[in-house]
Design an enzyme around this catalytic site. Structure first.
Site, PDB file in Angstrom:
ATOM      1  N   TYR A 154     -16.404  -8.590  35.502  1.00 20.58           N
ATOM      2  CA  TYR A 154     -15.917  -9.878  35.605  1.00 20.58           C
ATOM      3  C   TYR A 154     -15.024 -10.282  36.728  1.00 20.58           C
ATOM      4  O   TYR A 154     -15.135 -11.093  37.694  1.00 20.58           O
ATOM      5  CB  TYR A 154     -15.424 -10.394  34.508  1.00 20.58           C
ATOM      6  CG  TYR A 154     -14.778 -11.958  34.410  1.00 20.58           C
ATOM      7  CD1 TYR A 154     -15.482 -13.002  34.385  1.00 20.58           C
ATOM      8  CD2 TYR A 154     -13.335 -12.204  34.279  1.00 20.58           C
ATOM      9  CE1 TYR A 154     -15.296 -14.364  34.329  1.00 20.58           C
ATOM     10  CE2 TYR A 154     -13.032 -13.359  34.153  1.00 20.58           C
ATOM     11  CZ  TYR A 154     -13.809 -14.677  34.382  1.00 20.58           C
ATOM     12  OH  TYR A 154     -13.552 -16.152  34.216  1.00 20.58           O
ATOM     13  N   TYR A 168     -19.226 -18.212  53.893  1.00 17.39           N
ATOM     14  CA  TYR A 168     -19.882 -19.482  54.073  1.00 17.39           C
ATOM     15  C   TYR A 168     -19.286 -20.337  54.648  1.00 17.39           C
ATOM     16  O   TYR A 168     -19.639 -20.877  55.728  1.00 17.39           O
ATOM     17  CB  TYR A 168     -20.432 -19.964  52.667  1.00 17.39           C
ATOM     18  CG  TYR A 168     -21.911 -19.562  52.392  1.00 17.39           C
ATOM     19  CD1 TYR A 168     -22.218 -18.146  52.040  1.00 17.39           C
ATOM     20  CD2 TYR A 168     -23.028 -20.385  52.446  1.00 17.39           C
ATOM     21  CE1 TYR A 168     -23.445 -17.610  51.759  1.00 17.39           C
ATOM     22  CE2 TYR A 168     -24.288 -19.920  52.203  1.00 17.39           C
ATOM     23  CZ  TYR A 168     -24.370 -18.575  51.834  1.00 17.39           C
ATOM     24  OH  TYR A 168     -25.719 -18.173  51.643  1.00 17.39           O
ATOM     25  N   THR A 184      -7.894 -21.287  29.877  1.00 19.00           N
ATOM     26  CA  THR A 184      -8.067 -22.852  29.079  1.00 19.00           C
ATOM     27  C   THR A 184      -8.495 -22.513  27.807  1.00 19.00           C
ATOM     28  O   THR A 184      -9.200 -21.719  27.429  1.00 19.00           O
ATOM     29  CB  THR A 184      -8.853 -23.413  30.189  1.00 19.00           C
ATOM     30  OG1 THR A 184      -8.326 -23.249  31.478  1.00 19.00           O
ATOM     31  CG2 THR A 184      -9.359 -24.711  29.602  1.00 19.00           C
TER      32      THR A 184
HETATM   33  P1  NAD Z   1     -18.535 -20.423  28.985  1.00 23.51           P
HETATM   34  O1  NAD Z   1     -19.128 -19.232  28.586  1.00 23.51           O
HETATM   35  O2  NAD Z   1     -18.106 -21.277  27.755  1.00 23.51           O
HETATM   36  O3  NAD Z   1     -19.445 -21.177  30.131  1.00 23.51           O
HETATM   37  C1  NAD Z   1     -19.928 -20.438  30.912  1.00 23.51           C
HETATM   38  C2  NAD Z   1     -21.621 -21.184  30.951  1.00 23.51           C
HETATM   39  O4  NAD Z   1     -22.311 -20.539  32.108  1.00 23.51           O
HETATM   40  C3  NAD Z   1     -22.292 -21.067  29.665  1.00 23.51           C
HETATM   41  O5  NAD Z   1     -22.911 -22.231  29.492  1.00 23.51           O
HETATM   42  C4  NAD Z   1     -23.467 -20.118  29.995  1.00 23.51           C
HETATM   43  O6  NAD Z   1     -24.385 -20.404  29.450  1.00 23.51           O
HETATM   44  C5  NAD Z   1     -23.579 -20.394  31.619  1.00 23.51           C
HETATM   45  N1  NAD Z   1     -24.116 -19.404  32.173  1.00 23.51           N
HETATM   46  C6  NAD Z   1     -23.702 -18.076  32.353  1.00 23.51           C
HETATM   47  N2  NAD Z   1     -24.484 -17.378  33.399  1.00 23.51           N
HETATM   48  C7  NAD Z   1     -25.484 -18.130  33.695  1.00 23.51           C
HETATM   49  C8  NAD Z   1     -26.642 -18.005  34.615  1.00 23.51           C
HETATM   50  N3  NAD Z   1     -27.010 -16.868  35.386  1.00 23.51           N
HETATM   51  N4  NAD Z   1     -27.340 -19.172  35.027  1.00 23.51           N
HETATM   52  C9  NAD Z   1     -27.011 -20.432  34.319  1.00 23.51           C
HETATM   53  N5  NAD Z   1     -26.066 -20.535  33.367  1.00 23.51           N
HETATM   54  C10 NAD Z   1     -25.344 -19.463  33.094  1.00 23.51           C
HETATM   55  O7  NAD Z   1     -17.176 -20.210  29.681  1.00 23.51           O
HETATM   56  P2  NAD Z   1     -15.983 -21.389  30.106  1.00 23.51           P
HETATM   57  O8  NAD Z   1     -14.827 -20.801  29.353  1.00 23.51           O
HETATM   58  O9  NAD Z   1     -16.480 -22.733  29.984  1.00 23.51           O
HETATM   59  O10 NAD Z   1     -15.873 -20.711  31.736  1.00 23.51           O
HETATM   60  C11 NAD Z   1     -16.476 -21.708  32.777  1.00 23.51           C
HETATM   61  C12 NAD Z   1     -16.186 -21.088  34.107  1.00 23.51           C
HETATM   62  O11 NAD Z   1     -14.650 -21.165  34.187  1.00 23.51           O
HETATM   63  C13 NAD Z   1     -16.329 -19.761  34.418  1.00 23.51           C
HETATM   64  O12 NAD Z   1     -16.961 -19.447  35.770  1.00 23.51           O
HETATM   65  C14 NAD Z   1     -15.443 -18.915  34.062  1.00 23.51           C
HETATM   66  O13 NAD Z   1     -15.182 -17.793  34.960  1.00 23.51           O
HETATM   67  C15 NAD Z   1     -14.186 -19.958  34.504  1.00 23.51           C
HETATM   68  N6  NAD Z   1     -12.949 -19.773  34.140  1.00 23.51           N
HETATM   69  C16 NAD Z   1     -12.869 -19.929  32.766  1.00 23.51           C
HETATM   70  C17 NAD Z   1     -11.267 -19.745  32.181  1.00 23.51           C
HETATM   71  C18 NAD Z   1     -11.239 -20.055  30.606  1.00 23.51           C
HETATM   72  O14 NAD Z   1     -10.012 -20.041  30.260  1.00 23.51           O
HETATM   73  N7  NAD Z   1     -12.065 -20.838  30.052  1.00 23.51           N
HETATM   74  C19 NAD Z   1     -10.399 -19.263  33.039  1.00 23.51           C
HETATM   75  C20 NAD Z   1     -10.800 -18.724  34.048  1.00 23.51           C
HETATM   76  C21 NAD Z   1     -11.859 -18.955  34.765  1.00 23.51           C
END
Ligand code: NAD
Length: 320
Positions: A154, A168, A184
């Site tokens: 990750y 880019y 979050t």
């Molecule tokens: P989540 O797992 O609920 O959402 C991720 C979504 O991406 C899911 O709906 C999943 O099905 C989709 N996905 C994954 N791989 C994919 C692919 N190859 N093609 C299409 N869709 C794909 O996670 P989240 O908590 O909503 O996180 C969303 C983003 O925010 C992520 O990139 C995560 O790294 C980033 N983020 C979240 C947090 C947090 O605390 N929630 C913190 C830091 C960063």
């Protein structure tokens, strides 16, 4: 934050926890939204209320495959790239897909933005700081990541994604931004996704012991999802390249969090101490001075209020 300036937005990972709140906000602001998701960790239930809306389109597909995003009709004026398994349980279960979506997925999303001259935003993470040797973490800190540890799938995938976005921008002049999101929480997290807030809430509501890793002294700074969405859109609108930290300065130990959730739910559950996962960061708190000065952004929802809303959501939906 007013997102009315966007006409056509692509949200990758829009059926996930943060992505679905973001889609909702954009639709509310009058944008046309294409949500692209392969549902590997997300769910159609998260976007169910949006699917009746004429401005919302759900595209089921893997953004790591080159054809998926290339097939989205243009012109698109904003690409928000959130697709990526985000909870440790998910990315440890899906290590290769996680690396793939950070590399090929990010490249495909950047190509879509480049094709249409769109603004592009990468949802990066506080995990790029690894187990930080600086506290709090400012954007100038380069991090302390174990490149071969289990979490590296990750952390390094997001670090590579940041490098790709920067390349880019330099090479093609793509209008990019990087946001480093800190922990979050909120409604629509999955109870079984292994992250502390939904895990403790599920355990408290079902009467199971709350499993606190280690001695519970490790800290996280928890941000309510509405504040995170505000921050992402503020950065998109600003034109700033980032990277910018978006997170709350409200640092909580995991033991305190467990106790707060016991109080909020009135649960009689006990607290049980379990092993801490490998490379689990000891401390996490963002320096958000840059977001404050550049975007005028700061979190508004207090932890007690955000946790209350989240507990109510789990209790109401029974999504345990
Ligand atoms: P989540 O797992 O609920 O959402 C991720 C979504 O991406 C899911 O709906 C999943 O099905 C989709 N996905 C994954 N791989 C994919 C692919 N190859 N093609 C299409 N869709 C794909 O996670 P989240 O908590 O909503 O996180 C969303 C983003 O925010 C992520 O990139 C995560 O790294 C980033 N983020 C979240 C947090 C947090 O605390 N929630 C913190 C830091 C960063």
């Amino acid at each position: 934050m007013d997102a009315r300036r966007w006409k056509r937005v692509v949200v990758t990972g829009g059926a996930g926890f943060v992505g679905s709140h973001l889609c909702e906000r954009l639709i509310g602001d009058g944008a046309e939204v294409s949500c692209v998701d392969n549902l590997v960790t997300g769910s159609r239930e998260n976007t169910a209320a949006l699917e009746q809306h004429r401005n919302f389109t759900f595209v089921e597909g893997d953004v790591s495959h080159s054809g998926t995003l290339a097939a989205i009709p243009g012109p698109v004026d904003l690409v928000l790239h959130l697709a990526c398994p985000a909870s440790p349980a998910d990315y440890l279960r899906l290590p290769l897909q996680t690396l793939e979506v950070g590399s090929s997925g990010t490249r495909n999303a950047l190509e879509l933005a480049r094709r249409d001259g769109a603004r592009f935003l990468l949802a990066s993470t506080s995990e790029v700081y690894g187990d930080p040797l600086e506290h709090p973490q400012s954007e100038g800190y380069w991090g302390n990541v174990n490149p071969i540890g289990p979490r590296s799938v990750y952390d390094e995938s997001k670090r590579y994604a940041e490098a790709l976005v920067s390349a880019y921008r330099r090479t093609h002049g793509t209008d990019t931004a990087i946001v480093r999101i800190f922990n979050t929480y909120g409604p629509r997290m999955r109870a079984g996704d292994g992250r502390a807030v939904p895990t403790f809430i599920r355990q408290a509501l079902t009467g199971d012991p709350l499993t606190v890793a280690g001695d519970g002294s490790q800290t996280r700074s928890l941000t309510y999802v509405d504040d995170t969405v505000d921050g992402l859109l503020a950065l998109a609108v600003s034109g700033s390249p980032g990277p910018l930290n978006i997170g709350s300065g409200d640092e909580t130990t995991m033991l305190d969090l467990a106790r707060q959730i016991l109080d909020l739910t009135g649960s009689a559950s006990t607290i049980e101490f379990v092993d801490r996962p490998a490379d689990d960061p000891a401390k996490r708190r963002p320096d958000t001075e840059a977001a404050r000065t550049q975007l005028g952004w700061e979190p508004r929802v207090e932890c007690a209020e955000g946790l209350k809303r989240t507990v109510e959501w789990f209790a109401r939906t029974g999504a345990l």
